[in-house]
Design a protein around this motif. Structure first.
Motif, mmCIF file in Angstrom:
data_model
loop_
_atom_site.group_PDB
_atom_site.id
_atom_site.type_symbol
_atom_site.label_atom_id
_atom_site.label_comp_id
_atom_site.label_asym_id
_atom_site.label_seq_id
_atom_site.Cartn_x
_atom_site.Cartn_y
_atom_site.Cartn_z
ATOM 1 N N GLY A 1 -80.198 57.522 -43.144
ATOM 2 C CA GLY A 1 -80.974 56.296 -43.047
ATOM 3 C C GLY A 1 -80.859 55.706 -41.661
ATOM 4 N N PHE A 2 -81.869 54.959 -41.262
ATOM 5 C CA PHE A 2 -81.854 54.245 -39.982
ATOM 6 C C PHE A 2 -82.039 52.759 -40.238
ATOM 7 C CE2 PHE A 2 -83.195 58.501 -38.638
ATOM 8 C CZ PHE A 2 -82.411 58.709 -37.518
ATOM 9 N N ASP A 3 -81.275 51.959 -39.532
ATOM 10 C CA ASP A 3 -81.426 50.502 -39.634
ATOM 11 C C ASP A 3 -81.097 49.909 -38.273
ATOM 12 O OD1 ASP A 3 -82.011 48.105 -40.748
ATOM 13 O OD2 ASP A 3 -80.331 48.048 -42.165
ATOM 14 N N GLU A 4 -81.511 48.658 -38.053
ATOM 15 C CA GLU A 4 -81.197 48.022 -36.776
ATOM 16 C C GLU A 4 -80.543 46.674 -37.009
ATOM 17 O OE1 GLU A 4 -84.973 46.057 -37.871
ATOM 18 O OE2 GLU A 4 -84.537 48.195 -37.674
ATOM 19 N N THR A 5 -79.783 46.251 -36.011
ATOM 20 C CA THR A 5 -79.144 44.942 -36.026
ATOM 21 C C THR A 5 -79.086 44.425 -34.600
ATOM 22 O OG1 THR A 5 -77.226 43.703 -36.861
ATOM 23 C CG2 THR A 5 -76.768 45.774 -35.728
#
Length: 404
Positions: free
Chosen positions: A157-161
């Motif tokens: 999975g890819f996510d950003e913060t």
């Protein structure tokens, strides 16, 4: 046992290293331990042979405090000339090359960070500059991350913060099976997907074996996964799909709110899954008083049933059926939602087969947010990325574990 023998034992010194002198200065609360090597000692060098010292240079390392005394080790470090003429500085057993601290000092610093103490507080406790603690931290995290090998990678999975509120985004790649961050980089564009794939390839991971990739509906993430992970099936994060449905419901409430004071203060009444008895009664009354709002609420509740379906064909049929109802309602926010769903159809339906839980990504993001909150944001991307690895990477560290 005299003091030299005691400190030799405490430091774990072995031949050829010996303590030559111990100085204690109560006026400045400082303990200085002087170490040397025995005359004529030979040292094992990279070419496999033993050589005597060519010359030497003096070095100092900060050690763990001895009671209230700050402790320093001082030693004459030999330089050794090999048979090929190359000169090498001999390593010492109590510190790593290039560090001004002993291994035990560094291990204790890492332990304090592991116990969720902010780096600034660790620096204050150990009475050194925060940047020096960051230097220790970054060295051991990057060393562990370099040695880390992802295995059996099938779902990612890819996510950003953000580093700070609304500034400088970091994208992180997550192994959904192992529930850990594998890689993080600056930005939130398709180039981050490319960089992450290159990292996996550098670790000899066969990216064609990755079956599923979970992302939000970011166009750049979609473009990146399509370009650099063509063999993988995209699953859109359930959390973000539900967010779009709730967004449509809230937009409808805002439209109905105009001129209707009874709807004031009921933003979450139509979004929450569980309501108190009082709010449930108010909810039922309002939905009956405002038919269009009731119709939107019914569509929102109907969409929840989609996630429970187990067969892909049945799920597609149900989603098509739901979209028809939403279009027939002629409610503009839900019509826009239908267009969004149709544009992301395959990724939404893929959830039925992949069952990738957005809870994994959200759980990791919660840990990252907590670390960011403790540090009050990060100005330095390297520090933030390494803190993500430290808290969410499940890395194996090889610094001394005497305190654990």
């Amino acid at each position: 046992m005299n003091s030299i023998a005691l400190f030799t034992l405490a430091l774990g010194l072995e031949k050829p290293w010996i303590i030559t002198k111990i100085d204690i200065d109560p006026s400045i609360s400082q303990l200085d331990i002087h170490i040397d090597f025995e005359r004529g000692s030979k040292f094992l060098m990279p070419d496999g042979a033993y050589y005597t010292a060519y010359d030497s240079s003096d070095h100092t390392w900060q050690h763990l405090n001895f009671f209230q005394y700050r402790c320093y080790l001082h030693a004459r470090i030999p330089r050794v000339k090999q048979s090929d003429g190359k000169t090498e500085v001999q390593s010492v057993p109590w510190a790593r090359k290039g560090s001004g601290f002993t291994l035990l000092f560094e291990a204790f610093s890492m332990l304090l960070i592991e116990k969720e103490m902010p780096v600034s507080s660790v620096a204050s406790t150990l009475k050194v500059y925060a940047q020096r603690i960051w230097g220790i931290f970054n060295y051991w995290v990057e060393r562990a991350h370099k040695k880390d090998i992802p295995e059996n990678l099938t779902q990612i999975g890819f996510d950003e913060t953000s580093q700070k509120k609304g500034h400088n985004y970091i994208t992180h790649l997550v192994d959904l099976n192992e529930r850990r961050v594998l890689y993080a980089c600056q930005g939130k564009g398709s180039d981050c997907i490319e960089e992450s794939v290159k990292y996996l390839e550098s670790k000899h991971v066969d990216t064609t074996q990755i079956e599923d990739v979970c992302i939000d509906m970011s166009p750049s993430f979609i473009a990146g996964c399509t370009a650099y992970l063509p063999e993988s099936q995209i699953t859109f994060d359930k959390f973000h799909v539900v967010k779009e449905v709730n967004k449509a419901m809230d937009e409808l409430r805002k439209l109905e709110r105009t001129g209707n004071e009874l709807l004031k203060g009921h933003k979450y009444t139509f979004l929450k899954k569980k309501l108190s008895d009082k709010l449930q009664t108010e909810n039922d009354i309002l939905l009956e008083m405002y038919p269009k709002l009731g119709q939107g609420y019914w569509l929102k509740e109907m969409f929840e049933d989609f996630w429970q379906i187990k067969d892909t064909e049945e799920a597609e049929s149900y989603l098509a059926f739901w979209c028809d109802f939403a279009m027939e309602s002629k409610i503009q926010p839900f019509i826009r939602l239908v267009n969004t769903i149709k544009a992301h159809w395959r990724g939404i339906v893929r959830y039925i087969k992949s069952k990738i839980s957005n809870g994994i990504l959200e759980g990791i993001n919660s840990k990252i947010q907590l670390a960011k909150k403790r540090a009050r944001g990060y100005r330095n991307s390297r520090n933030f990325i390494n803190m993500i690895y430290f808290t969410c990477g499940k890395l194996k560290f090889d610094y001394p574990q005497y305190f654990i």
